[in-house]
Write an enzyme that holds these catalytic residues in place. Structure first.
Site, PDB file in Angstrom:
ATOM      1  N   LEU A   1       0.825  -1.213   0.000  1.00  0.00           N
ATOM      2  CA  LEU A   1       0.000   0.000   0.000  1.00  0.00           C
ATOM      3  C   LEU A   1       0.860   1.263   0.000  1.00  0.00           C
ATOM      4  CD1 LEU A   1      -2.591  -1.224   2.672  1.00  0.00           C
ATOM      5  CD2 LEU A   1      -2.723  -1.449   0.172  1.00  0.00           C
TER       6      LEU A   1
ATOM      7  N   MET B   1       1.803   3.882  -4.981  1.00  0.00           N
ATOM      8  CA  MET B   1       0.898   3.469  -6.047  1.00  0.00           C
ATOM      9  C   MET B   1      -0.106   2.418  -5.586  1.00  0.00           C
ATOM     10  SD  MET B   1       3.295   3.547  -9.474  1.00  0.00           S
ATOM     11  CE  MET B   1       1.941   3.165 -10.572  1.00  0.00           C
TER      12      MET B   1
ATOM     13  N   ASN C   1       7.134  -3.146 -10.757  1.00  0.00           N
ATOM     14  CA  ASN C   1       8.047  -3.060 -11.902  1.00  0.00           C
ATOM     15  C   ASN C   1       8.942  -4.290 -11.945  1.00  0.00           C
ATOM     16  OD1 ASN C   1       7.265  -0.641 -13.157  1.00  0.00           O
ATOM     17  ND2 ASN C   1       8.369   0.567 -11.643  1.00  0.00           N
TER      18      ASN C   1
ATOM     19  N   GLY D   1       2.096   6.875 -11.783  1.00  0.00           N
ATOM     20  CA  GLY D   1       2.738   7.464 -10.613  1.00  0.00           C
ATOM     21  C   GLY D   1       1.761   7.912  -9.550  1.00  0.00           C
TER      22      GLY D   1
ATOM     23  N   LYS E   1       6.248  -2.327 -20.587  1.00  0.00           N
ATOM     24  CA  LYS E   1       6.438  -1.261 -19.588  1.00  0.00           C
ATOM     25  C   LYS E   1       7.920  -0.979 -19.376  1.00  0.00           C
ATOM     26  CE  LYS E   1       5.327   1.595 -16.206  1.00  0.00           C
ATOM     27  NZ  LYS E   1       6.466   1.707 -15.314  1.00  0.00           N
TER      28      LYS E   1
ATOM     29  N   GLU F   1      11.314   6.681 -21.458  1.00  0.00           N
ATOM     30  CA  GLU F   1      11.129   7.776 -20.498  1.00  0.00           C
ATOM     31  C   GLU F   1      12.479   8.374 -20.089  1.00  0.00           C
ATOM     32  OE1 GLU F   1      10.349   7.335 -15.905  1.00  0.00           O
ATOM     33  OE2 GLU F   1       8.493   6.939 -17.010  1.00  0.00           O
TER      34      GLU F   1
END
Length: 324
Positions: free
Chosen positions: A8, A11, A95, A123, A189, A196
Site C-alpha cells: 500500500l 501506487m 516493476n 505514478g 512497460k 522515459e
C-alpha cells in the site's frame, strides 16, 4: 469485484483507493500497519497477515501485488503459495523483470494458479488521472479481470482519436492493453521506462543549455538571461515538444526556477538497465537510451542543472525522493 491488494505504498494504496471509489471491494495488507489503517478508514477490509487476506476473499481469489521488484515480491509470493488454491489469480503490478514473470507463472501454473503481469504507468497522479496499463498473461484470465482494469484505466478523456483505428481493440482508447503471453506486459512497460529515461534526458540537456547561456565565458552580445519557468510554460502550449513530462517540468520550475531543493543525484529503478540488456540481446542499437542511463550513473558524482531537473521530474511524476 472483490480483490486483495498487497503493498500500500505510493501506487498500491492509490490503486486500492481508486477501486473502492468506483464500487469494488478490497481486502488490503501491508507490512506497515499504519498504511492498512488508512485504507481501512477509506472503506477497505484491512487485515494483519497474508493468510487473513486470503481468507477475506471468496474463491476463486484475485490478489494484486504492488511491491518493489526482487526479493520482497519473491518472498511474498512464496508465502501466498501456501494459502492460495487452484483457480486463484495473482496480478503482479510492480516493476518486475519480465523474465521473472515467466518463471513465476510457470511455477504457479503447476498448482493451477493463474498469473498476470501488469506494467503500470501513472505514478502518484494515478488516483485521479487513472493508470495506463500494459498486461500479459492468458487472454481468458485477462478478460475475466477486465472490470478491474477498466476501473483503474484513465478512460478516453479529451484525447483526439487516431484515424484508422476503428476496427482495433477499443480498450486501448481507455488506456489499457492486453499485450500477449506472460511477461509481455512488463516487457512493454520496461521499454516504456527506457524511453522515459531518454525523453527526460533530452529535456534536461536542453534546459541546461539555455540556463548556461548567460555565463561570462560567452561574448557579451551573445548572453541571454532566459526565464526557464516561462519557457517551459510556453512550450506546453502548442509546441511540438509538449508532453506530460513538460507539464511536470513547468510545475517544478514555477515553484523554484533554481531547483535548489534537488542535488541532481538521479537514481535508476532497474527498467532502464533491463531495456539496454534487451537491446543487446536483440542486437538493436539504442544510443539515446543507453546514454541516458549512463548519465544517471554519472550524476552521482557532481551534478548539473539538467540533472537537478531530472530529479525534479522524477519527484513530480513518481514521488521519488533523492537518496541523501
Amino acid at each position: 469485484m472483490r480483490i486483495g491488494v498487497v503493498g500500500l505504498g505510493r501506487m498500491g494504496g492509490n490503486i486500492a483507493r481508486r477501486l473502492l471509489k468506483h464500487g469494488h471491494e478490497c481486502a488490503v495488507f501491508d507490512a506497515n500497519p499504519a498504511s492498512v489503517k488508512q485504507l481501512s478508514e477509506a472503506g477497505a477490509d484491512g487485515v494483519d497477515s497474508l493468510e487473513a487476506l486470503v481468507k477475506a476473499l471468496p474463491a476463486p481469489r484475485t490478489i494484486w501485488l504492488m511491491l518493489p521488484a526482487g526479493e520482497i515480491t519473491n518472498s511474498t509470493l512464496k508465502a501466498l503459495e501456501g494459502y492460495l488454491e487452484s483457480g486463484d489469480t495473482v496480478i503482479e503490478g510492480g516493476n518486475a523483470f519480465y523474465k521473472d514473470d515467466i518463471a513465476r507463472s510457470e511455477h504457479l501454473a503447476g498448482k493451477g494458479i493463474n498469473y498476470l503481469d501488469v506494467g503500470v504507468s501513472g505514478g502518484v497522479w494515478g488516483l485521479e488521472r487513472g493508470y495506463c496499463m500494459m498486461i500479459g498473461g492468458k487472454k481468458e484470465v485477462f478478460e475475466k479481470h477486465d472490470p478491474i482494469f477498466a476501473t483503474l484505466a484513465p478512460g478516453e478523456g479529451e484525447i483526439e482519436k487516431t484515424p484508422g483505428r476503428e476496427t482495433r481493440d477499443p480498450r486501448v482508447l481507455q488506456g489499457y492493453l492486453y499485450c500477449g503471453p506472460v511477461g509481455s506486459g512488463h516487457f512493454v512497460k520496461m521499454v516504456h521506462n527506457g524511453i522515459e529515461y531518454g525523453m527526460m534526458q533530452a529535456y534536461a540537456e536542453g534546459f541546461d543549455i539555455m540556463r548556461n547561456k548567460n555565463q561570462e565565458s560567452l561574448p557579451a552580445n551573445q548572453r541571454y538571461d532566459l526565464d526557464m519557468a516561462d519557457i517551459a510554460e510556453v512550450w506546453r502550449r502548442g509546441s511540438v515538444v509538449s508532453s506530460w513530462l513538460l507539464d511536470l517540468i513547468s510545475i517544478s520550475l514555477a515553484k523554484d526556477e533554481s531547483l535548489d531543493e534537488f542535488s541532481g543525484q538521479v537514481n535508476d529503478s532497474g527498467e532502464g538497465r533491463w531495456t539496454i540488456e534487451a537491446a543487446i540481446e536483440e542486437a538493436v542499437p539504442a544510443n539515446v537510451l543507453t546514454a541516458s542511463l549512463f548519465t544517471r550513473f554519472r550524476s552521482r558524482s557532481g551534478n548539473t542543472y539538467g540533472e537537478k531537473l531530472l530529479s525534479a521530474m522524477r519527484n513530480q511524476f513518481g514521488g521519488h525522493v533523492e537518496s541523501k
